[in-house]
Design an enzyme around this catalytic site. Structure first.
Site, PDB file in Angstrom:
ATOM      1  N   SER A  99      17.890   2.170  -2.606  1.00  0.00           N
ATOM      2  CA  SER A  99      17.739   2.820  -3.918  1.00  0.00           C
ATOM      3  C   SER A  99      17.047   4.156  -3.726  1.00  0.00           C
ATOM      4  CB  SER A  99      16.897   1.962  -4.856  1.00  0.00           C
ATOM      5  OG  SER A  99      16.514   2.706  -5.997  1.00  0.00           O
TER       6      SER A  99
ATOM      7  N   TYR B 100       9.516  -3.244  -6.249  1.00  0.00           N
ATOM      8  CA  TYR B 100      10.881  -2.745  -6.036  1.00  0.00           C
ATOM      9  C   TYR B 100      10.876  -1.580  -5.041  1.00  0.00           C
ATOM     10  CZ  TYR B 100      15.605  -1.087  -7.268  1.00  0.00           C
ATOM     11  OH  TYR B 100      16.922  -0.705  -7.225  1.00  0.00           O
TER      12      TYR B 100
HETATM   13  P1  NAD Z   1      23.440  -6.104 -11.278  1.00  0.00           P
HETATM   14  O1  NAD Z   1      22.297  -6.858 -11.875  1.00  0.00           O
HETATM   15  O2  NAD Z   1      24.566  -5.662 -12.144  1.00  0.00           O
HETATM   16  O3  NAD Z   1      24.057  -6.941 -10.065  1.00  0.00           O
HETATM   17  C1  NAD Z   1      23.261  -7.613  -9.147  1.00  0.00           C
HETATM   18  C2  NAD Z   1      23.959  -8.902  -8.770  1.00  0.00           C
HETATM   19  O4  NAD Z   1      23.131  -9.568  -7.826  1.00  0.00           O
HETATM   20  C3  NAD Z   1      24.165  -9.844  -9.971  1.00  0.00           C
HETATM   21  O5  NAD Z   1      25.494 -10.322  -9.993  1.00  0.00           O
HETATM   22  C4  NAD Z   1      23.160 -10.961  -9.697  1.00  0.00           C
HETATM   23  O6  NAD Z   1      23.582 -12.222 -10.196  1.00  0.00           O
HETATM   24  C5  NAD Z   1      23.089 -10.931  -8.190  1.00  0.00           C
HETATM   25  N1  NAD Z   1      21.861 -11.553  -7.690  1.00  0.00           N
HETATM   26  C6  NAD Z   1      20.611 -11.459  -8.208  1.00  0.00           C
HETATM   27  N2  NAD Z   1      19.773 -12.218  -7.493  1.00  0.00           N
HETATM   28  C7  NAD Z   1      20.500 -12.804  -6.506  1.00  0.00           C
HETATM   29  C8  NAD Z   1      20.196 -13.704  -5.462  1.00  0.00           C
HETATM   30  N3  NAD Z   1      18.954 -14.184  -5.294  1.00  0.00           N
HETATM   31  N4  NAD Z   1      21.182 -14.084  -4.630  1.00  0.00           N
HETATM   32  C9  NAD Z   1      22.455 -13.636  -4.810  1.00  0.00           C
HETATM   33  N5  NAD Z   1      22.800 -12.781  -5.801  1.00  0.00           N
HETATM   34  C10 NAD Z   1      21.831 -12.377  -6.633  1.00  0.00           C
HETATM   35  O7  NAD Z   1      22.745  -4.867 -10.530  1.00  0.00           O
HETATM   36  P2  NAD Z   1      23.382  -3.543  -9.882  1.00  0.00           P
HETATM   37  O8  NAD Z   1      22.869  -2.408 -10.667  1.00  0.00           O
HETATM   38  O9  NAD Z   1      24.826  -3.683  -9.641  1.00  0.00           O
HETATM   39  O10 NAD Z   1      22.579  -3.526  -8.496  1.00  0.00           O
HETATM   40  C11 NAD Z   1      23.166  -3.863  -7.268  1.00  0.00           C
HETATM   41  C12 NAD Z   1      22.307  -3.299  -6.149  1.00  0.00           C
HETATM   42  O11 NAD Z   1      22.231  -1.888  -6.286  1.00  0.00           O
HETATM   43  C13 NAD Z   1      20.861  -3.806  -6.163  1.00  0.00           C
HETATM   44  O12 NAD Z   1      20.410  -3.979  -4.836  1.00  0.00           O
HETATM   45  C14 NAD Z   1      20.109  -2.668  -6.836  1.00  0.00           C
HETATM   46  O13 NAD Z   1      18.746  -2.623  -6.464  1.00  0.00           O
HETATM   47  C15 NAD Z   1      20.883  -1.485  -6.298  1.00  0.00           C
HETATM   48  N6  NAD Z   1      20.743  -0.254  -7.086  1.00  0.00           N
HETATM   49  C16 NAD Z   1      21.259  -0.157  -8.347  1.00  0.00           C
HETATM   50  C17 NAD Z   1      21.135   1.043  -9.040  1.00  0.00           C
HETATM   51  C18 NAD Z   1      21.700   1.247 -10.435  1.00  0.00           C
HETATM   52  O14 NAD Z   1      21.433   2.296 -11.030  1.00  0.00           O
HETATM   53  N7  NAD Z   1      22.481   0.330 -10.980  1.00  0.00           N
HETATM   54  C19 NAD Z   1      20.494   2.125  -8.439  1.00  0.00           C
HETATM   55  C20 NAD Z   1      19.966   1.975  -7.170  1.00  0.00           C
HETATM   56  C21 NAD Z   1      20.119   0.789  -6.484  1.00  0.00           C
END
Ligand code: NAD
Length: 255
Positions: free
Chosen positions: A134, A147
């Site tokens: 991130s 985080y």
């Molecule tokens: P999201 O919540 O839409 O998706 C995350 C998925 O991970 C969900 O389907 C959830 O059920 C699953 N999950 C949660 N805990 C889990 C576990 N213990 N075991 C297996 N699966 C699990 O979130 P997102 O925004 O798509 O984020 C995905 C990744 O991208 C994450 O690592 C997040 O930190 C990173 N990220 C997201 C953003 C953003 O702006 N959306 C920015 C930077 C980084």
């Protein structure tokens, strides 16, 4: 588009958001995808994509062992995308030990456990790992001590894994996204700025970024597919920010 025909890919956290987009992109490139998630609906979600869905919690060692054994049973794994992650708000003073532990367990230890059990299968195919970090590893705001610690850890762990497993032909890289429009992001920003619509909030933040918009899931999926694929053969141990230029400075500051 890279041709990933015949490649076996595992994507964690594939039920929604960025992971769902990555699974979709790898399938479009011809890979066989094992889409895993703690969400029990992953079976049905994966089926609609044409992937194999496996319920597994990244923070549970036995789950990661079972996931990799199933994905690698055909002779190996070519691609592991460590995407599953959760957000967490709080300072060193306000966060409970349980919240800290849960965040580190899912956002950092989960990537270690998935890699640990995938490496024997990746070695067989000289495969690649892509970890999802991130922008908060570099540029943070608000109260996110656990985080930020986890995501900074992802960058360091990526480098260590690249060093340790390069001799096996395994490449390990990470990507650090800025704000990416996902259902989860829309919901959290809807809550944070109730006085206006989510679309207005996203548009305002987008205007403050050098690229003039916030990110799309497809932006990240494209980069992950490239890093996992044959044209990235000399990219190893690197973290790539994909943030529309947010790290060079932004005026709005609600990231
Ligand atoms: P999201 O919540 O839409 O998706 C995350 C998925 O991970 C969900 O389907 C959830 O059920 C699953 N999950 C949660 N805990 C889990 C576990 N213990 N075991 C297996 N699966 C699990 O979130 P997102 O925004 O798509 O984020 C995905 C990744 O991208 C994450 O690592 C997040 O930190 C990173 N990220 C997201 C953003 C953003 O702006 N959306 C920015 C930077 C980084």
């Amino acid at each position: 588009m890279d041709d990933l025909t015949g490649r076996v890919a595992v994507v964690t956290g594939a039920a929604s958001g960025i992971g769902h987009g990555i699974a979709t992109r790898l399938l479009a490139a011809g890979a066989s995808v094992f889409a895993s998630d703690v969400n029990p609906d992953i079976g049905a979600i994966a089926e609609t994509l044409g992937a194999t869905g496996i319920v597994a919690d990244v923070s549970v060692d036995a789950d990661m062992q079972r996931l990799m054994a199933q994905a690698g049973a055909g002779g190996g794994i070519d691609i592991l995308v460590n995407n599953a992650g959760i957000g967490c708000r709080g300072t060193a003073e306000t966060l409970s030990e349980a919240e800290w532990t849960r965040t580190i367990d899912i956002d950092l230890k989960g990537m270690f456990l998935a890699a640990k059990h995938a490496i024997p299968f990746l070695r067989a195919r000289r495969g690649a790992i892509v970890n999802i970090g991130s922008i908060h590893a570099y540029l943070t705001r608000g109260e996110r001590v656990a985080y930020v610690a986890a995501k900074a850890g992802v960058v360091g762990m990526t480098r260590a894994m690249a060093l340790n497993h390069g001799a096996d032909g395994i490449r390990v890289n990470s990507v650090s996204p800025g704000p990416i429009e996902t259902p989860e992001l829309r919901e959290s920003w809807g809550r944070a700025f109730p006085e206006r619509t989510v679309d207005e909030t996203l548009a305002e933040l987008g205007r403050a970024l050098p690229s003039g918009r916030i990110g799309r899931v497809a932006d990240v999926a494209e980069l992950v597919a490239f890093l996992a694929g044959p044209h990235a053969g000399f990219i190893n141990g690197t973290d790539i920010l994909i943030d529309g230029g947010a790290h060079v400075g932004m005026g709005f500051g609600i990231l």
